[in-house]
Scaffold this motif. Structure first.
Motif: not given
Length: 338
Positions: A74-92
């Motif tokens: 299994l490869l776990h590559a899912a991630s929200v890669y962004s430094f955009d502050s609008r994505a902070h909630r989804e990242i967390a």
């Protein structure tokens, strides 16, 4: 061999899927939107019908369990890669919980080989000048990097418990066919569009997405390097060298000023606040500035094979952006004719 993959329609994931299929293995993907499979894989020469699909995401317990059931790797590559502050909630919301759910499911299902895709940024800031397999988990003061560090701790806990988990640390990745036009390719594009005339000092490791994909295929197939923590192939570039390579491959002047990275951090904080209400992307992100300010190098030999030459990767990225209509011929310069 059946390889299950999260994040298979993203940049690292799609290239890794293509590499795994080329190695002769079967692939099963966890996806929220089945139409994304063709968009991500067809440009890489992969028949979307060649992969099995499970509907769901990494927070969907039943979907994750179906993904892991019967898989050899299994490869776990899912991630929200962004430094955009609008994505902070989804990242967390997704990065740490998703890693917990996926690795737990793989362990319960008895998956024999698991590769967790981390980031060199999960080890920042480093107490030493170099990063290596034994570097401690970082405590970065930035949302994306902090989430990757927390997910890194989850993966290391599984390793400590004896689970067959291998962790990879890709550098900042470039190369063709980025299905979601992520932060790093966008940063290169913005530089060529004249939107980044000011750069921080410092630097970061940079590599080719195809080389990291090849590393993943080898590890999943049991023919990769020994050990359970691996840095993706790449080269440390100062930001001055980054821009210099772009000048080299495009033949353009690209006038650029360089300011101390740490002095620019307050600007990054301000733009992050403004970005939350401003509808257009502001290319002065705190996370990118913070990474350059840390400027940690990967220890010599820690990334195994050297990978493609950086100018080749940059040129391939620029040509792809031009072919896709994401960069004008003028902006692509001499690379457009390649």
């Amino acid at each position: 061999m059946l390889v299950s993959v999260t994040g298979g329609t993203g940049y690292v994931g799609s290239h890794s899927v293509a590499a795994v299929l080329r190695a002769g293995h079967r692939v099963r993907l966890l996806v929220r939107d089945e139409s994304a499979v063709e968009r991500a894989l067809a440009p890489l020469g992969v028949d979307p019908g060649a992969v099995d699909v499970v509907r769901g995401d990494v927070l969907d317990r039943f979907g994750v369990e179906r993904l892991a059931q019967g898989a050899d790797a299994l490869l776990h590559a899912a991630s929200v890669y962004s430094f955009d502050s609008r994505a902070h909630r989804e990242i967390a919301r997704t990065t740490v919980a998703g890693t917990e759910r996926v690795l737990d499911a793989a362990r319960r299902a008895g998956v024999g080989r698991v590769v967790h895709v981390s980031s060199f940024g999960a080890l920042l800031p480093s107490p030493g000048r170099e990063l290596g397999p034994d570097s401690p988990v970082g405590r970065p003061r930035e949302t994306y990097l902090a989430a990757k560090a927390a997910a890194e701790s989850v993966a290391r806990a599984h390793q400590a418990a004896g689970a067959p988990v291998t962790i990879t640390y890709p550098p900042a990745l470039l190369g063709p066919h980025d299905p979601k036009l992520g932060d790093q390719v966008t940063r290169l594009r913005n530089t060529l569009r004249g939107l980044m005339p000011i750069w921080p000092t410092g630097g970061l490791p940079v590599g080719d997405v195809r080389d990291t994909a090849a590393l993943h295929a080898g590890l999943l197939g049991g023919v990769g390097p020994a050990g359970n923590r691996h840095f993706g192939p790449g080269e440390h570039l100062t930001t001055r060298r980054f821009v210099a390579v772009l000048r080299e491959v495009t033949g353009r002047a690209l006038p650029t000023a360089h300011l101390p990275a740490r002095a620019m951090l307050p600007l990054g904080l301000v733009t992050g606040l403004v970005q939350r209400v401003w509808p257009w992307h502001i290319p002065a992100e705190y996370g990118a500035l913070y990474t350059c300010a840390c400027a940690a190098r990967v220890a010599e030999g820690a990334s195994g094979s050297p990978g493609r030459p950086v100018p080749e990767t940059f040129a391939d990225t620029v040509r792809w952006l031009h072919r896709e209509g994401l960069l004008s011929a003028r902006a692509a310069g001499t690379a457009a004719a390649g």
